[in-house]
Design a protein around this motif. Structure first.
Motif, short mmCIF file in Angstrom:
data_model
loop_
_atom_site.label_atom_id
_atom_site.label_comp_id
_atom_site.label_asym_id
_atom_site.label_seq_id
_atom_site.Cartn_x
_atom_site.Cartn_y
_atom_site.Cartn_z
N ASP A 1 0.86 -1.18 0.00
CA ASP A 1 0.00 0.00 0.00
C ASP A 1 0.89 1.23 0.00
N ALA A 2 0.56 2.17 -0.88
CA ALA A 2 1.39 3.37 -1.02
C ALA A 2 0.50 4.56 -1.34
N LEU A 3 1.10 5.74 -1.28
CA LEU A 3 0.44 7.00 -1.58
C LEU A 3 1.39 7.80 -2.46
N CYS A 4 0.87 8.30 -3.58
CA CYS A 4 1.69 9.04 -4.53
C CYS A 4 1.00 10.35 -4.89
N ASP A 5 1.78 11.41 -5.02
CA ASP A 5 1.22 12.70 -5.43
C ASP A 5 1.47 12.96 -6.92
N GLY A 6 1.86 11.94 -7.65
CA GLY A 6 2.18 12.08 -9.06
C GLY A 6 3.67 12.12 -9.31
N GLU A 7 4.42 12.42 -8.25
CA GLU A 7 5.88 12.46 -8.36
C GLU A 7 6.55 11.66 -7.25
N ASP A 8 6.23 11.99 -6.01
CA ASP A 8 6.83 11.31 -4.86
C ASP A 8 5.88 10.26 -4.34
N THR A 9 6.46 9.12 -3.94
CA THR A 9 5.66 8.00 -3.45
C THR A 9 6.09 7.65 -2.04
N HIS A 10 5.11 7.51 -1.15
CA HIS A 10 5.35 7.04 0.21
C HIS A 10 4.80 5.63 0.33
N VAL A 11 5.66 4.67 0.61
CA VAL A 11 5.24 3.28 0.80
C VAL A 11 4.87 3.14 2.27
N SER A 12 3.60 2.85 2.54
CA SER A 12 3.14 2.80 3.92
C SER A 12 3.14 1.39 4.50
#
Length: 168
Positions: free
Chosen positions: A104-115
């Motif tokens: 599961d991750a969150l991306c703003d279109g450029e940076d991705t945070h793998v949660s």
């Protein structure tokens, strides 16, 4: 979008890119991610030919579907023929003994945070909706975890994800 209304989050094009195996396979190649051998078939004969080319065992499933409906692991040509139900199907190499991972991750279109990097309890091939996961993963090395995180960080912006992302 067609009516000129701004869409927040991930665009349909990104979802289509992730679901279309041919386009997704091409994207993975461009960003340096390897995938198991696969093929697409529109008939029983094509499915058998793809399975021969990919190598048994294979996973046969509809080519464009969310969810695990009609997935079958096939160990021979007869099983592939029985698994074909019409339409286009994906024929993927089934990796025996593989460990299935959900990210599961969150991306703003450029940076991705793998949660979260989670390990499926059931063997690979059981649909994730029918499977349980453990967190943290119990059998991955620190090097494997790092590679998974790197892969998701390359994949999310390449797809055009803006928002939540699940990778398996």
């Amino acid at each position: 979008a067609a009516a000129g209304i701004p869409i927040l989050g991930t665009a349909f094009e990104a979802v289509d890119l992730a679901e279309d195996r041919e386009r997704f396979g091409e994207l993975c190649g461009r960003i340096g991610l390897s995938v198991p051998p696969w093929g697409i078939a529109g008939s029983k004969d094509e499915a058998v030919a793809a399975a021969r080319r990919v190598g048994f065992p294979v996973l046969v499933r509809p080519s464009y579907v969310l969810g695990g409906r009609n997935m079958r692991v096939c160990f021979d040509e007869e099983a592939v023929t029985a698994a074909f139900r019409g339409g286009r199907v994906l024929v993927d190499r089934f990796l025996e003994g593989a460990v299935e991972i959900d990210v599961d991750a969150l991306c703003d279109g450029e940076d991705t945070h793998v949660s979260a990097v989670m390990q499926h309890v059931e063997e690979a091939g059981v649909h994730s909706g029918d499977s349980s996961c453990v967190l943290p993963p119990t059998s991955l090395t620190p090097t494997e975890l790092l590679e998974i995180r790197r892969a998701v960080r390359r994949l999310a912006p390449a797809l055009g994800v803006v928002g939540l992302l699940n990778v398996q």
